[in-house]
Design an enzyme around this catalytic site. Sequence first.
Site, PDB file in Angstrom:
ATOM      1  N   LYS A 153     -49.966 -84.870 -61.342  1.00 49.13           N
ATOM      2  CA  LYS A 153     -50.737 -85.323 -60.186  1.00 49.13           C
ATOM      3  C   LYS A 153     -50.523 -86.821 -59.998  1.00 49.13           C
ATOM      4  CE  LYS A 153     -52.483 -81.141 -60.115  1.00 49.13           C
ATOM      5  NZ  LYS A 153     -53.740 -80.720 -60.689  1.00 49.13           N
ATOM      6  N   ASP A 174     -61.618 -84.200 -67.987  1.00 45.02           N
ATOM      7  CA  ASP A 174     -60.365 -83.751 -67.390  1.00 45.02           C
ATOM      8  C   ASP A 174     -60.040 -84.749 -66.283  1.00 45.02           C
ATOM      9  OD1 ASP A 174     -58.349 -82.644 -65.892  1.00 45.02           O
ATOM     10  OD2 ASP A 174     -59.356 -80.739 -65.510  1.00 45.02           O
ATOM     11  N   TRP A 210     -62.067 -76.867 -60.753  1.00 44.38           N
ATOM     12  CA  TRP A 210     -61.404 -76.971 -62.059  1.00 44.38           C
ATOM     13  C   TRP A 210     -62.393 -76.937 -63.205  1.00 44.38           C
ATOM     14  CZ3 TRP A 210     -56.747 -75.436 -62.200  1.00 44.38           C
ATOM     15  CH2 TRP A 210     -55.867 -75.697 -61.159  1.00 44.38           C
TER      16      TRP A 210
HETATM   17  C1  LIG Z   1     -54.107 -79.502 -61.394  1.00 46.71           C
HETATM   18  C2  LIG Z   1     -55.325 -79.584 -62.210  1.00 46.71           C
HETATM   19  C3  LIG Z   1     -55.496 -78.786 -63.343  1.00 46.71           C
HETATM   20  C4  LIG Z   1     -54.485 -77.753 -63.773  1.00 46.71           C
HETATM   21  O1  LIG Z   1     -53.344 -78.364 -64.297  1.00 46.71           O
HETATM   22  P1  LIG Z   1     -52.123 -77.492 -64.872  1.00 46.71           P
HETATM   23  O2  LIG Z   1     -51.242 -78.530 -65.449  1.00 46.71           O
HETATM   24  O3  LIG Z   1     -51.535 -76.732 -63.721  1.00 46.71           O
HETATM   25  O4  LIG Z   1     -52.680 -76.577 -65.905  1.00 46.71           O
HETATM   26  C5  LIG Z   1     -56.647 -78.950 -64.084  1.00 46.71           C
HETATM   27  N1  LIG Z   1     -57.579 -79.845 -63.732  1.00 46.71           N
HETATM   28  C6  LIG Z   1     -57.453 -80.628 -62.641  1.00 46.71           C
HETATM   29  C7  LIG Z   1     -58.530 -81.591 -62.304  1.00 46.71           C
HETATM   30  C8  LIG Z   1     -56.327 -80.516 -61.848  1.00 46.71           C
HETATM   31  O5  LIG Z   1     -56.196 -81.289 -60.764  1.00 46.71           O
END
Ligand SMILES: *Cc1c(COP(=O)(O)O)cnc(C)c1O
Length: 370
Positions: free
Chosen positions: A204, A180, A110
């Site tokens: 998540k 993030d 990511w």
């Molecule tokens: C799932 C995830 C993303 C992407 O998220 P979206 O909402 O699908 O854009 C980005 N960073 C991490 C760490 C993730 O687990």
Amino acid sequence: MSGTVNLQSRVYNFSAGPAVLPVSVLEKIQQDLLCLPGAGASILEISHRSADFIAILESAKSGIRQLLAIPEDYKILFLQGGSRLQFSMIPMNLLRNSGQTADYILTGSWGKKAFAEAKKEGNVNVAWDGKEGGYSNLPMQSELRLTADAAYCYITSNETIEGVQFHAEPDTGNVPLISDASSDFMHRPLPIEKYGMVYACAQKNAGPAGVTVVIAKEELLTQGADDLPGYLNYKQHLDNDSMYNTPPTFAIYVLDLVAKWLLNDIGGLDKMHQLNQDKAALLYDVVDSSNGFYAGHAAKNCRSLMNVTFRLPNDELQSKFVKQAAERQLTSLKGHRSVGGIRVSIYNAMPLDGVVAMRDFMQEFAQQNA
Ligand SMILES: *Cc1c(COP(=O)(O)O)cnc(C)c1O
């Protein structure tokens, strides 16, 4: 339709995202779906400008604020476009035309994707890249090649695909640290004052798909240039209290219920963290005592409490593992297509019972197949 039947047919869902939600939250949604108490209509039907919805939005913000002990000079925004849009919005607002450099610490898939978007907006510097170790470890402070006056330094607190997680923040001095936290949001207390910004899509560890939470120092939200498209400028969202356009009302409603669950049922993030450590230890202990039958991906000191990743000796055994687990109602265990192997996602809402069932299955499977 009886609630009992629905509950009995629920599996232990180890999906990486969208992912498991607390049963009590799902029940509350079900109970109030036709008519939100006091509103005379469903949460799906009411205006985002209604007093009922504004109360939910405020409650979600104050729940998150309380859980993470967020200082006053940090603001909370609810945005759409997922974490992916943040990959772009962050450099658009903070890097574009700044003449500065943004530092990226790359610890997995990511972070690399975020870095690729930032490159489009300005000067970027890879402060550390875990490529050599197959993204199985994290940098030591002394290994970071940081830019003195960087616009910001970016990390991915938990790399969902590789299963590596920062358990402490890198020191970036006066440079704002941006994280993030999509896959480990609210899994432990965070020293927010060490960050300029923390953001997470909800699906998540905090709610359903559709809303992304941005927590940031106010000064970072007001730097976007006026010629940015309106939606992509944080300032618009700040000035309009996350109502620049129609916000994802249902997703915010569920986020609020999850925050209440963390506060009232779990008892706060210290308790949640302890529970998460206990759950993860059950699975890592099986990995460590399997004589290499289960080969963990992450280095021990960077193991994720959220996504437990490992391989079996061969693809055949891996398929057999996934198949037999599913027969026991343990599902969504296949690793991300980019890295393979097994990934067991054990977010906040995965009950201890589910992890115990997974642990027991892993032990038996190793005994029978090693
Ligand atoms: C799932 C995830 C993303 C992407 O998220 P979206 O909402 O699908 O854009 C980005 N960073 C991490 C760490 C993730 O687990």
